[in-house]
Design a protein around this motif. Structure first.
Motif, PDB file in Angstrom:
ATOM      1  N   LYS A 184      26.096 -71.311 -65.478  1.00  0.00           N
ATOM      2  CA  LYS A 184      25.883 -72.751 -65.349  1.00  0.00           C
ATOM      3  C   LYS A 184      24.810 -73.067 -64.312  1.00  0.00           C
ATOM      4  CE  LYS A 184      28.423 -77.043 -64.448  1.00  0.00           C
ATOM      5  NZ  LYS A 184      29.759 -77.625 -64.120  1.00  0.00           N
ATOM      6  N   LEU A 185      24.895 -72.380 -63.156  1.00  0.00           N
ATOM      7  CA  LEU A 185      23.919 -72.615 -62.096  1.00  0.00           C
ATOM      8  C   LEU A 185      22.536 -72.103 -62.475  1.00  0.00           C
ATOM      9  CD1 LEU A 185      26.119 -71.718 -59.003  1.00  0.00           C
ATOM     10  CD2 LEU A 185      25.264 -73.992 -59.625  1.00  0.00           C
TER      11      LEU A 185
ATOM     12  N   ARG B  51      23.530 -70.347 -56.757  1.00  0.00           N
ATOM     13  CA  ARG B  51      23.513 -69.287 -57.776  1.00  0.00           C
ATOM     14  C   ARG B  51      23.511 -67.908 -57.104  1.00  0.00           C
ATOM     15  NH1 ARG B  51      19.182 -66.632 -59.460  1.00  0.00           N
ATOM     16  NH2 ARG B  51      17.746 -68.254 -58.744  1.00  0.00           N
ATOM     17  N   ILE B  52      22.688 -67.754 -56.067  1.00  0.00           N
ATOM     18  CA  ILE B  52      22.616 -66.468 -55.364  1.00  0.00           C
ATOM     19  C   ILE B  52      23.956 -66.137 -54.703  1.00  0.00           C
ATOM     20  CG2 ILE B  52      21.531 -65.266 -53.431  1.00  0.00           C
ATOM     21  CD1 ILE B  52      18.986 -66.914 -54.069  1.00  0.00           C
TER      22      ILE B  52
ATOM     23  N   ALA C 298      15.702 -77.661 -55.838  1.00  0.00           N
ATOM     24  CA  ALA C 298      15.697 -76.386 -56.564  1.00  0.00           C
ATOM     25  C   ALA C 298      16.248 -75.272 -55.683  1.00  0.00           C
ATOM     26  CB  ALA C 298      14.282 -76.049 -57.022  1.00  0.00           C
ATOM     27  N   PHE C 299      15.881 -75.282 -54.389  1.00  0.00           N
ATOM     28  CA  PHE C 299      16.333 -74.233 -53.479  1.00  0.00           C
ATOM     29  C   PHE C 299      17.844 -74.291 -53.269  1.00  0.00           C
ATOM     30  CE2 PHE C 299      17.146 -72.843 -49.033  1.00  0.00           C
ATOM     31  CZ  PHE C 299      16.921 -71.497 -49.236  1.00  0.00           C
ATOM     32  N   ASN C 300      18.395 -75.495 -53.154  1.00  0.00           N
ATOM     33  CA  ASN C 300      19.832 -75.638 -52.938  1.00  0.00           C
ATOM     34  C   ASN C 300      20.635 -75.110 -54.125  1.00  0.00           C
ATOM     35  OD1 ASN C 300      19.579 -76.781 -50.376  1.00  0.00           O
ATOM     36  ND2 ASN C 300      19.395 -78.864 -51.184  1.00  0.00           N
ATOM     37  N   ILE C 301      20.145 -75.391 -55.335  1.00  0.00           N
ATOM     38  CA  ILE C 301      20.833 -74.870 -56.516  1.00  0.00           C
ATOM     39  C   ILE C 301      20.679 -73.359 -56.586  1.00  0.00           C
ATOM     40  CG2 ILE C 301      20.845 -74.878 -59.051  1.00  0.00           C
ATOM     41  CD1 ILE C 301      19.967 -77.810 -58.893  1.00  0.00           C
ATOM     42  N   ALA C 302      19.478 -72.862 -56.240  1.00  0.00           N
ATOM     43  CA  ALA C 302      19.260 -71.416 -56.245  1.00  0.00           C
ATOM     44  C   ALA C 302      20.178 -70.727 -55.229  1.00  0.00           C
ATOM     45  CB  ALA C 302      17.797 -71.105 -55.938  1.00  0.00           C
TER      46      ALA C 302
END
Length: 590
Positions: A197-198, A250-251, A243-247
């Motif tokens: 999802k992420l 995910r990480i 974008a970085f916060n979602i990444a």
């Protein structure tokens, strides 16, 4: 159709079965797939045989006083190592080749499909989002097909093979390892869903960044003219942070997945080694058997660790595949009939019969209402009226970028729905108010009107369009690079390139949309003369705001608020059309 708003809404969960929909792109290369599969099985089998080689080396080499047995054991290990190296080389080359080939085929298929979609799709979908799918997502597929899938398959084979060999070597120790397997699979499934999802959301945010940056770069003069650099820097920084916060999320999920899997695996492995050491001490198994078992256990543990890591990559690939398949599943509203009618060359008549139309993105606004008129073959008709009257919409409907809501459009007596859209457009030549030039040289932009044209023909039409006088002054003449959207030329120069392109196409019906609006008085006089030559023997429609440029037309049609208010000669319209009279007085009195 999918609008740009879809990137903001939650996506339904998908699984790895999405990747199976890539099979049509892989099956044409069955030989390469077969070769890669053989190499994969070979390396997996040889890896498993390495455990037995270790057992022989310890039991018959180190624990034996006979040097020949040690030499034999070392020879076996050397052969196994050579086979593993050869299989790994073959697998890596073939799988990497497949990844590059398939990703390029997908990219080509998506691009070719995009060219078939009608303009409405591009009205409601951002170009940056489409470009991201065409580039970033296909590049991700190349990485997945060329690496991750191979690693996942290899690890799956070694995982199963390792478990089998562990059961054969020592069933009691194998059961200790197997007891930890359910504890490993559960977190992989749980965190895998979150990663998937992420991953999709992360790809959407990256596409947003590309769209935003592309728009700013394309309109850099406007940004700098209004001194908005600081505001745009801040706004772009906000998009990057999103974008970085979602990444990061995910990480984090992928990291947790890997750590949990490895912890559980090596905990089970440590327990197994402790029990095995007790069995060696009591004489139930040999040192070589324990070493082989530990080797297989490590192989299984590494396979699980690899699968847990690759699983997240495969989830990203599933998200990319979903986005690409969304593009490929889009269907064009404009299609060609099964048996299209062919148009003859030469001037063609055209007719609008009760045509009404609203743009799909603005259905509440009527662009044209009950428009009816005819243009004879070879006739020159001017279309005038205030901005927003529907003049350019006529050209878009005639080119069948859209179909009218009501009524019919005919060319040479045939409803344009009976024609192949490409054949229809091949008989039309458009010179727009704001011509589009490509990031290439002068010759390429003119040759766009006829790809088969020779250099001599290109120079001839450039002379007729009075474009040769500035082309010759360019650093490399017809080979001069014009920059993105022809940024290195003035507006008038771009217009003359567009006129030369239309001349080269040699259309049956000529559409001029304010074709001389960007020219100075001297250039306009020259180009008007060239256009008069171009219009001879053709059906011509001219959109114009300046009435002086259309006085020579056979007929003038006056449009206002999507309706055809009047038509006739200039002298007649002065009397019969209050709107035309007002426009005429405003222009000629000043």
């Amino acid at each position: 159709m999918t609008s740009d708003n879809t990137t903001q809404t939650p996506h339904k969960q998908q699984d790895l079965r999405l990747l199976m929909r890539l099979l049509p792109f892989i099956t044409p290369y069955k030989k390469m797939v077969f070769g890669a599969a053989l190499a994969l099985i070979l390396t997996a089998g040889v890896s498993l045989a390495l455990g037995q080689g270790i057992r022989l080396l310890i039991d018959q080499g180190f624990d034996s006083a006979d040097p020949s047995r040690l030499n034999q054991a070392m020879l076996v290990l050397a052969i196994i190592t050579f086979l593993m190296a050869a299989g790994t080389f073959t697998r890596f080359y073939l799988v990497s080749w497949l990844g590059e080939r398939v990703s390029n085929d997908v990219r080509l298929a998506v691009f070719n499909h995009l060219l078939t979609l009608d303009p409405y799709y591009f009205e409601v979908n951002r170009s940056g989002e489409i470009n991201a799918r065409l580039t970033t997502d296909t590049t991700l597929l190349q990485s997945i097909i060329g690496s991750s899938i191979s690693m996942a398959l290899r690890s799956s084979l070694t995982f199963v093979g390792g478990l089998v060999m562990m059961l054969i070597t020592n069933p009691k120790l194998a059961l200790i390892v197997l007891a930890s397997v359910p504890l490993i699979i559960f977190p992989m499934i749980l965190y895998g869903r979150r990663v998937r999802k992420l991953s999709r959301l992360s790809q959407d945010r990256v596409a947003d960044i590309g769209t935003y940056a592309g728009e700013i770069v394309q309109n850099i003069k406007v940004v700098q003219s209004f001194t908005r650099e600081a505001e745009e820097t801040t706004a772009f920084g906000i998009e990057v942070e999103k974008a970085f916060n979602i990444a990061k999320k995910r990480i984090l999920q992928r990291s947790i997945l890997i750590v949990v899997a490895m912890t559980l695996v090596f905990t089970g492995l440590s327990s197994m080694i402790w029990v095995g050491a007790q069995d060696v001490a009591s004489g139930h198994i040999s040192s070589g058997e324990l070493a082989a078992f530990v080797f297989y256990a490590l192989m299984v543990a590494m396979a699980v660790a690899t699968i847990s890591e690759v699983y997240g990559e495969l989830q990203r690939a599933a998200g990319a595949t979903e986005r690409l398949l969304e593009l490929l599943s889009e269907e064009a509203e404009i299609s060609s009939p099964e048996v299209p009618v062919a148009l003859a060359n030469g001037p063609l008549a055209l007719t609008f019969e009760g045509v009404s139309f609203s743009y799909p993105s603005r259905l509440d606004q009527t662009a044209l209402e009950n428009i009816t008129f005819s243009v004879a073959a070879g006739e020159t008709v001017a279309i005038v009226g205030p901005s927003g009257a529907g003049k350019s919409t006529l050209f878009e409907l005639l080119q069948r970028f859209y179909d009218p809501k009501d009524g019919h459009i005919k060319v040479a007596g045939h409803n344009i729905k009976q024609l192949n859209p490409q054949d229809l457009r091949g008989h039309l030549g458009l010179v727009p108010q704001q011509p589009t030039l490509f990031s290439a040289d002068v010759a390429h932009n003119i040759r766009y009107g006829d790809p088969s044209a020779t250099q001599k023909q290109i120079e001839q039409v450039a002379q007729k369009a009075y474009a040769d006088e500035f082309i010759d002054r360019l650093p490399e003449g017809y080979g001069s690079y014009l920059g993105e959207q022809g940024v290195r030329l003035s507006g008038g120069q771009r217009q003359r390139i567009a006129i030369a392109r239309a001349m080269l196409k040699n259309p049956s019906i000529l559409l001029l949309d304010e074709a001389t609006s960007a020219l100075d008085a001297n250039s306009e006089h020259k180009v008007q003369a060239a256009l008069q030559e171009l219009m001879r023997g053709r059906t011509t429609l001219i959109i114009a705001h300046r009435l002086a440029t259309v006085m020579h037309a056979d007929r003038i049609m006056v449009f206002n608020e999507g309706k055809l208010e009047a038509q006739g000669k200039h002298e007649d319209l002065i009397v019969t059309s209050p709107l035309y009279k007002r426009l005429s007085e405003l222009q000629f009195n000043h």
